[in-house]
Design an enzyme around this catalytic site. Structure first.
Site, short mmCIF file in Angstrom:
data_model
loop_
_atom_site.label_atom_id
_atom_site.label_comp_id
_atom_site.label_asym_id
_atom_site.label_seq_id
_atom_site.Cartn_x
_atom_site.Cartn_y
_atom_site.Cartn_z
N HIS A 39 -2.44 7.06 7.32
CA HIS A 39 -1.55 8.08 6.60
C HIS A 39 -2.31 9.31 5.97
O HIS A 39 -1.85 10.52 6.07
CB HIS A 39 -1.09 7.46 5.18
CG HIS A 39 0.23 6.75 5.53
ND1 HIS A 39 1.25 7.35 6.10
CD2 HIS A 39 0.46 5.27 5.40
CE1 HIS A 39 2.39 6.12 6.34
NE2 HIS A 39 1.80 5.03 5.71
N CYS A 86 6.19 -0.12 7.34
CA CYS A 86 5.58 1.25 6.36
C CYS A 86 6.98 1.49 5.75
O CYS A 86 7.91 1.58 6.07
CB CYS A 86 5.41 2.20 7.26
SG CYS A 86 4.83 3.65 6.33
N LEU A 87 6.64 1.69 4.53
CA LEU A 87 7.62 2.26 3.43
C LEU A 87 8.43 3.52 4.08
O LEU A 87 9.37 3.74 3.52
CB LEU A 87 7.00 2.57 2.08
CG LEU A 87 6.62 0.98 1.30
CD1 LEU A 87 5.92 1.53 0.09
CD2 LEU A 87 7.74 0.13 1.14
N GLY A 135 0.79 -1.35 0.00
CA GLY A 135 -0.14 -0.07 -0.08
C GLY A 135 1.00 1.21 0.18
O GLY A 135 2.05 1.39 0.43
ZN ZN Z 1 2.51 3.42 5.60
#
Ligand code: ZN
Length: 169
Positions: free
Chosen positions: A137, A91-92, A46
């Protein structure tokens, strides 16, 4: 399509509340395409627009192993939720860190697609988790904000050690 730069915590854009999208134009479609490509390139499931520096309510998701089941949500809202489940997340925008928080087990989301058409989606399992993570986010919330106070302190310590020692050398 272009690979966009992923913003890394503590970039201030990650704390902003995103604006609603009001025009479903070619610029939006290009952003969605670039975001999906960027997400695949980073092996993510995502990606929310603030993570590429755009403070708008847009996210792309693909939880399929084959990477062929793209979901785009614009101005998404959780209108119903049920249950409670542990969720191990990463999380990226917070590289290398994973931890377990709690999420709703099942949700219903109302959102718009890239053409401005409204739709409703009922989700459970990984898709429900991922939707909640991405919608957070858009409200300036990172999964580490949902850790207990003690775990959040441990995270901050780990993170500053990890990233200040690297840039200081
Ligand atoms: Zn994230």
């Amino acid at each position: 399509m272009a690979i966009l730069e992923i913003r890394i915590f503590p970039d201030p854009v990650l704390k902003e509340v995103s604006q609603e999208v009001s025009s479903f134009d070619s610029k939006l479609k290009k952003l969605l395409d670039d975001m999906y490509q960027t997400m695949l390139d980073a092996n993510g499931i995502g990606l929310a627009a603030p993570q590429v520096g755009v403070s708008h309510q847009i996210a792309v998701i693909d939880v399929s192993e084959e990477r062929n089941n793209k979901l785009e949500v614009i101005n998404p809202k959780i209108v119903w939720k049920d249950g409670d489940t542990p969720s191990e997340e990463g999380c990226l925008s917070i590289p290398e860190y994973r931890d377990t928080i709690r999420r709703s087990k099942e949700i219903i989301v109302e959102a718009y697609d890239r053409d401005g058409k409204e739709f409703e989606l009922k989700a459970d399992g990984l898709l429900a988790i991922c939707l909640q993570h991405e919608i957070d986010h858009l409200n300036g919330i990172l999964f580490t904000d949902r850790l207990s106070r003690l775990k959040r302190e441990l995270f901050k310590r780990w993170y500053s050690k990890r990233y200040t020692s690297e840039s200081g050398s």
